[in-house]
Each structure stands twice: as C-alpha cells, then as structure tokens.
Scaffold this active site. Sequence first.
Site: not given
Length: 237
Positions: A120, A138
């Site tokens: 991420k 996320d």
Amino acid sequence: MNPARRAGIFARLKALNPKPTTELEYRTPFELLVAVILSAQATDRSVNLATRELFAVANSPAAIAALGEEGLGEYVRTIGLYRSKAKHIVQTCAILLAEHGGEVPRTREALERLPGVGRKTANVVLNVAFGEPVIAVDTHIFRVANRTGLATGRTPLEVERRLMRFVPPQYLHDCHHWLILHGRYICKAPRPECWRCPIADLCDYRPKTPAPAPRATAPRTTASRTTAPRTPRAGRS
C-alpha cells in the site's frame, strides 16, 4: 456492476474534484515516503502536524539518519506506534543512502524492500510522487469498493487487482484519491451518508441510509418577570 455504471461513478467524482490529491503535506518524494510510513493507523492531520516541524530541520535521508531513532522520535512522538515507525524510517534512510544514492526508488519491488514499506505504501509513493496509475487500497478504498459494488473482494490485494481491471483507463490515475476521499467524508464506516452522496443512484448498497431527522427544538418561552413594588425610603430627619 456493469462498465457504464462504473464509468458514471468516476465521471461524477471527477466533475466534483477534477484534480484530487493526497491530504498529506510533502514537497519531495522522500518527504512523501516518510509521511506515508508515519500515516499507518494515524490520521493525515496528526502526521502533518508532526512533519511540519520535522521537515523544517530534517527532510533528507542524511539529515534524518543523523537524528537517529531517539532524535526522530522526539518529532513524531504524538503519532501512534512512533517508536517502531522512527526505527523503520531511520533504517530506510540508511538503505536509501547506501543503495539508491539518497533517492527514493521508482519501482514497487525496490520500495517494498524498505523497512516499514508494504504494498500500500509503495503504491501511494508510485502514484502520488511518480504519477504511476496504481491503486493503494486502504481501509477506505476497501470499504467503498465492496459497498458500492465497484470491485468486490475479500482482501485488499483482491480489490486492488479488480479495480485495476475494471476502472476505465482515463480514471485510473486519480481513482485512488477519489475513493479515499469518498470513504473518508461520505461513505463512512459504519454508517454511510447516502442522503448526500453524489453517486447514490449508481451504487449497489442497500438499503440507502436516510437523512437524519431534524432535531426537534422546544419553543422558547419568555418567563414573565414579576417585580416586587419598591418600598420608598424613609426620608432623613
């Protein structure tokens, strides 16, 4: 969800926010990398408050490495898990200096080898700093993608891969920001604010959350004031 509805969702999000960007404050790819590492399980606001002071005195790998873990910790102690984050950032600075000439690498593989950097974080840096059309999934994006039907999946990686496959190419670069902001401010957990959502009619979520009932306000009453009659003072003799 069919392609036309997906395209319609992103067309509306783009019309409302043509040039979305991260809410983290940064000026260089390195500052962004540090801010994103710090932002794990923390708000962007709390990170910005800390990095404003940090970057004023140390905004390069060499400068932060010179601070060391304890020195860096003094600037980021208001952020959750700051000790482990400070350790990872100092280790990352050492690797950047030793292996990358003090520069942030531009590949996911090299980024993910840095301490404190997962997929991420790597995708955020690639997208925001280097303009790559990648999506960092996320908690907000994971929720919005599943709730709306844009791209359902059981894991962030599954959602990321489906978004990469389903999002129309012209929207792919900014998709990450639109969905984060939508999840942060409208499609909230646990109660989405469907009554003010610009894509509610295109979204699969059911039942739609109704607008909250207006608060009942009691009528204002003015209490009558009763004043006792004034007793005249006795005159002086």
